[in-house]
Design a protein around this motif. Structure first.
Motif, PDB file in Angstrom:
ATOM      1  N   LEU A  55       7.770  28.878  -5.944  1.00  0.00           N
ATOM      2  CA  LEU A  55       7.578  27.616  -5.217  1.00  0.00           C
ATOM      3  C   LEU A  55       8.912  27.046  -4.753  1.00  0.00           C
ATOM      4  O   LEU A  55       9.032  26.527  -3.649  1.00  0.00           O
ATOM      5  CB  LEU A  55       6.842  26.596  -6.099  1.00  0.00           C
ATOM      6  CG  LEU A  55       5.387  26.956  -6.416  1.00  0.00           C
ATOM      7  CD1 LEU A  55       4.785  25.991  -7.434  1.00  0.00           C
ATOM      8  CD2 LEU A  55       4.542  26.962  -5.146  1.00  0.00           C
ATOM      9  N   GLN A  56       9.920  27.155  -5.604  1.00  0.00           N
ATOM     10  CA  GLN A  56      11.238  26.653  -5.217  1.00  0.00           C
ATOM     11  C   GLN A  56      11.775  27.428  -4.020  1.00  0.00           C
ATOM     12  O   GLN A  56      12.317  26.838  -3.090  1.00  0.00           O
ATOM     13  CB  GLN A  56      12.203  26.773  -6.404  1.00  0.00           C
ATOM     14  CG  GLN A  56      13.608  26.268  -6.101  1.00  0.00           C
ATOM     15  CD  GLN A  56      13.595  24.828  -5.597  1.00  0.00           C
ATOM     16  OE1 GLN A  56      13.106  23.954  -6.282  1.00  0.00           O
ATOM     17  NE2 GLN A  56      14.089  24.596  -4.386  1.00  0.00           N
ATOM     18  N   ASP A  61      -3.813  26.714  -7.189  1.00  0.00           N
ATOM     19  CA  ASP A  61      -4.636  27.311  -8.254  1.00  0.00           C
ATOM     20  C   ASP A  61      -3.767  28.363  -8.955  1.00  0.00           C
ATOM     21  O   ASP A  61      -3.274  29.299  -8.308  1.00  0.00           O
ATOM     22  CB  ASP A  61      -5.874  27.966  -7.596  1.00  0.00           C
ATOM     23  CG  ASP A  61      -6.838  28.528  -8.642  1.00  0.00           C
ATOM     24  OD1 ASP A  61      -6.398  28.861  -9.750  1.00  0.00           O
ATOM     25  OD2 ASP A  61      -8.033  28.624  -8.321  1.00  0.00           O
ATOM     26  N   ALA A  62      -3.563  28.192 -10.271  1.00  0.00           N
ATOM     27  CA  ALA A  62      -2.667  29.094 -11.010  1.00  0.00           C
ATOM     28  C   ALA A  62      -3.105  30.547 -10.882  1.00  0.00           C
ATOM     29  O   ALA A  62      -2.285  31.464 -10.926  1.00  0.00           O
ATOM     30  CB  ALA A  62      -2.631  28.688 -12.480  1.00  0.00           C
ATOM     31  N   LYS A  91      -1.035  33.177   1.362  1.00  0.00           N
ATOM     32  CA  LYS A  91      -1.675  32.262   2.318  1.00  0.00           C
ATOM     33  C   LYS A  91      -1.456  30.806   1.882  1.00  0.00           C
ATOM     34  O   LYS A  91      -1.147  29.940   2.696  1.00  0.00           O
ATOM     35  CB  LYS A  91      -3.173  32.575   2.365  1.00  0.00           C
ATOM     36  CG  LYS A  91      -3.926  31.756   3.378  1.00  0.00           C
ATOM     37  CD  LYS A  91      -5.374  32.213   3.418  1.00  0.00           C
ATOM     38  CE  LYS A  91      -6.261  31.066   3.792  1.00  0.00           C
ATOM     39  NZ  LYS A  91      -7.636  31.254   3.426  1.00  0.00           N
ATOM     40  N   ASP A  92      -1.595  30.558   0.587  1.00  0.00           N
ATOM     41  CA  ASP A  92      -1.371  29.199   0.069  1.00  0.00           C
ATOM     42  C   ASP A  92       0.044  28.732   0.396  1.00  0.00           C
ATOM     43  O   ASP A  92       0.264  27.589   0.797  1.00  0.00           O
ATOM     44  CB  ASP A  92      -1.566  29.148  -1.460  1.00  0.00           C
ATOM     45  CG  ASP A  92      -3.024  29.336  -1.865  1.00  0.00           C
ATOM     46  OD1 ASP A  92      -3.883  29.432  -0.963  1.00  0.00           O
ATOM     47  OD2 ASP A  92      -3.295  29.402  -3.079  1.00  0.00           O
ATOM     48  N   LYS A 147       0.841  -1.194   0.000  1.00  0.00           N
ATOM     49  CA  LYS A 147       0.000   0.000   0.000  1.00  0.00           C
ATOM     50  C   LYS A 147       0.882   1.253   0.000  1.00  0.00           C
ATOM     51  O   LYS A 147       1.844   1.312   0.778  1.00  0.00           O
ATOM     52  CB  LYS A 147      -0.838  -0.029   1.278  1.00  0.00           C
ATOM     53  CG  LYS A 147      -2.293   0.301   1.042  1.00  0.00           C
ATOM     54  CD  LYS A 147      -2.950   0.574   2.330  1.00  0.00           C
ATOM     55  CE  LYS A 147      -4.149  -0.215   2.680  1.00  0.00           C
ATOM     56  NZ  LYS A 147      -4.730   0.125   3.954  1.00  0.00           N
ATOM     57  N   LYS A 148       0.571   2.212  -0.850  1.00  0.00           N
ATOM     58  CA  LYS A 148       1.334   3.467  -0.880  1.00  0.00           C
ATOM     59  C   LYS A 148       0.377   4.621  -0.621  1.00  0.00           C
ATOM     60  O   LYS A 148      -0.620   4.767  -1.321  1.00  0.00           O
ATOM     61  CB  LYS A 148       1.988   3.669  -2.250  1.00  0.00           C
ATOM     62  CG  LYS A 148       2.953   2.576  -2.636  1.00  0.00           C
ATOM     63  CD  LYS A 148       4.342   2.841  -2.116  1.00  0.00           C
ATOM     64  CE  LYS A 148       5.309   1.822  -2.702  1.00  0.00           C
ATOM     65  NZ  LYS A 148       6.693   2.115  -2.402  1.00  0.00           N
ATOM     66  N   LYS A 149       0.725   5.410   0.392  1.00  0.00           N
ATOM     67  CA  LYS A 149      -0.148   6.535   0.750  1.00  0.00           C
ATOM     68  C   LYS A 149       0.193   7.764  -0.104  1.00  0.00           C
ATOM     69  O   LYS A 149       1.347   8.179  -0.178  1.00  0.00           O
ATOM     70  CB  LYS A 149       0.034   6.843   2.240  1.00  0.00           C
ATOM     71  CG  LYS A 149      -0.779   7.998   2.769  1.00  0.00           C
ATOM     72  CD  LYS A 149      -0.648   8.046   4.278  1.00  0.00           C
ATOM     73  CE  LYS A 149      -1.165   9.320   4.878  1.00  0.00           C
ATOM     74  NZ  LYS A 149      -0.940   9.377   6.337  1.00  0.00           N
ATOM     75  N   VAL A 150      -0.845   8.320  -0.720  1.00  0.00           N
ATOM     76  CA  VAL A 150      -0.675   9.521  -1.546  1.00  0.00           C
ATOM     77  C   VAL A 150      -1.520  10.639  -0.944  1.00  0.00           C
ATOM     78  O   VAL A 150      -2.736  10.515  -0.839  1.00  0.00           O
ATOM     79  CB  VAL A 150      -1.125   9.257  -3.008  1.00  0.00           C
ATOM     80  CG1 VAL A 150      -0.993  10.517  -3.854  1.00  0.00           C
ATOM     81  CG2 VAL A 150      -0.346   8.119  -3.626  1.00  0.00           C
ATOM     82  N   LEU A 151      -0.855  11.713  -0.531  1.00  0.00           N
ATOM     83  CA  LEU A 151      -1.575  12.864   0.048  1.00  0.00           C
ATOM     84  C   LEU A 151      -1.864  13.862  -1.060  1.00  0.00           C
ATOM     85  O   LEU A 151      -0.967  14.264  -1.799  1.00  0.00           O
ATOM     86  CB  LEU A 151      -0.688  13.582   1.059  1.00  0.00           C
ATOM     87  CG  LEU A 151      -0.629  13.142   2.505  1.00  0.00           C
ATOM     88  CD1 LEU A 151       0.182  14.165   3.300  1.00  0.00           C
ATOM     89  CD2 LEU A 151      -2.007  12.964   3.106  1.00  0.00           C
ATOM     90  N   LEU A 152      -3.125  14.257  -1.167  1.00  0.00           N
ATOM     91  CA  LEU A 152      -3.518  15.265  -2.156  1.00  0.00           C
ATOM     92  C   LEU A 152      -3.972  16.484  -1.362  1.00  0.00           C
ATOM     93  O   LEU A 152      -5.017  16.454  -0.706  1.00  0.00           O
ATOM     94  CB  LEU A 152      -4.656  14.680  -3.002  1.00  0.00           C
ATOM     95  CG  LEU A 152      -5.141  15.413  -4.238  1.00  0.00           C
ATOM     96  CD1 LEU A 152      -4.001  15.798  -5.153  1.00  0.00           C
ATOM     97  CD2 LEU A 152      -6.131  14.539  -5.000  1.00  0.00           C
ATOM     98  N   MET A 153      -3.135  17.537  -1.389  1.00  0.00           N
ATOM     99  CA  MET A 153      -3.414  18.701  -0.540  1.00  0.00           C
ATOM    100  C   MET A 153      -3.405  20.000  -1.354  1.00  0.00           C
ATOM    101  O   MET A 153      -2.915  20.032  -2.489  1.00  0.00           O
ATOM    102  CB  MET A 153      -2.382  18.803   0.590  1.00  0.00           C
ATOM    103  CG  MET A 153      -2.299  17.558   1.446  1.00  0.00           C
ATOM    104  SD  MET A 153      -1.359  17.814   2.954  1.00  0.00           S
ATOM    105  CE  MET A 153      -2.620  18.430   4.058  1.00  0.00           C
ATOM    106  N   GLY A 154      -3.937  21.064  -0.745  1.00  0.00           N
ATOM    107  CA  GLY A 154      -3.971  22.370  -1.417  1.00  0.00           C
ATOM    108  C   GLY A 154      -5.235  23.110  -1.000  1.00  0.00           C
ATOM    109  O   GLY A 154      -6.145  22.510  -0.410  1.00  0.00           O
TER     110      GLY A 154
END
Ligand code: GTP
Length: 322
Positions: A142-143, A88-89, A96-97, A2-9
């Motif tokens: 982002l970097q 969100d582009a 805040k993001d 099982k591999k956990k994938v977090l989808l956040m934003g």
């Protein structure tokens, strides 16, 4: 496995929409009806053989985010294989993001230091200014916010193939035997005198492996330095001059997108999609079931190779891939 994938934003950035397109075969137009995700929605997706993706779609409203970062911190961030953070582009709240992103990254590096991090600059279809320029600007921001952690950044949209490129690259990092699959595909390619052989996952139609390691492969931008940025799908890309068959750099993700759309059309008329053969003037392509979880596509430019022979070779190769 099982591999956990977090989808956040942030809320509304498009997390549930992309999950709905990739994993539930819904069309982009249906995502407008999606409501906000409450807390975390967990899904188990049997991906390849033993590989199960445990997808955590984390609702992005502030109250939920605050809870992930405090009371639920260890639950959310432990045992993570991949974190996908969606921006969100066109957000009006980038600061805040970024603040939430940095806090999530802190939690991730504390509880799952080995996890891969993918950042998606999403809804690129809405961007007015030259998309590549905007993507580059966002990538730099982002970097800077990330520091030393290795990241991979993609520009994506649910309205084109860019989402498939990003997700193919993401799941590729979770496939334990990708190199072996690649070797087997090379053998199939040689047996069929094929220009290229591509392996797709059956439900999502994401690219799992290819027989070529061309620069257009979704996996060619694997992370090796502190930042690895995929060549943005929003740059204008044309076939490489060194490729005698002038194969398009976006052919993998375009195929995923088109076949998913075709499967959806089949389901609308209560038909099931099984296989596909295309005889074009300069090439033949055969798309057929490989295993319970995969489809294979063989592309041949040699006009003397019969489609029946390709299909026979696929049948003979099945055992190796099971
Ligand atoms: P929460 O569940 O509150 O965290 O939000 P979410 O991130 O899951 O957002 P959701 O997927 O519900 O999407 C919000 C809206 O964005 C929907 O109306 C989608 O149709 C729209 N959307 C998602 N992806 C795209 C995209 O690539 N382009 C455009 N133009 N709209 C998109």
């Amino acid at each position: 496995m099982k591999k956990k994938v977090l989808l956040m934003g942030a809320s509304g950035s498009g997390k549930t929409s992309m999950r709905s397109l990739i994993f539930s075969n819904n069309p982009a137009s249906s995502t407008a009806r999606l409501g906000a995700t409450i807390d975390v929605e967990q899904n188990h997706v049997r991906f390849l053989g033993d590989l199960i993706l445990n997808l955590w779609d984390c609702g992005g409203q502030d109250a939920f985010m605050d809870s992930y970062l405090t009371t639920q911190r260890s639950t959310i961030f432990q045992h993570v294989g991949v974190m996908i953070y969606v921006f969100d582009a066109e957000t009006g709240q980038m600061n805040k993001d970024l603040e939430y992103y940095r806090d999530c990254l802190d939690g991730l590096t504390h509880y799952s230091p080995e996890a891969a991090v993918f950042l998606l600059v999403h809804k690129m279809d809405l961007v007015q200014e030259p998309k590549t320029t905007m993507f580059e600007k966002k990538r730099e921001v982002l970097q800077k916010a990330t520091g030393d952690v290795t990241i991979t950044v993609f520009g994506t949209s649910i309205y084109d193939e860019s989402l498939y490129r990003a997700w193919s690259s993401i799941v590729h990092t979770l496939i334990p035997n990708a190199a072996v699959l690649n070797k087997h595909l090379n053998i199939v390619a040689a047996a069929c005198s094929a220009t290229e052989v591509i392996l797709f996952e059956r439900t999502t139609f994401l690219v799992i492996a290819t027989s070529t390691s061309s620069t257009s492969s979704p996996f060619s931008s694997s992370t090796s330095s502190s930042t690895s940025i995929s060549s943005p799908t929003y740059t204008s890309s044309s076939p490489s001059a060194s490729d005698p068959h002038q194969m398009h750099p976006k052919r993998y993700e375009r195929t995923s997108e088109l076949i998913k759309a075709f499967k959806w059309s089949c389901s609308r008329v209560r038909e099931e999609f099984h296989s596909l053969e295309m005889d074009m003037y300069d090439f033949t392509a055969v798309l057929d079931e490989m295993t319970r979880n995969t489809y294979v596509m063989v592309v041949v430019h040699d006009p003397t190779i019969e489609t029946a022979a390709i299909k026979l070779n696929i049948r003979m190769a099945r055992k190796k891939f099971e």
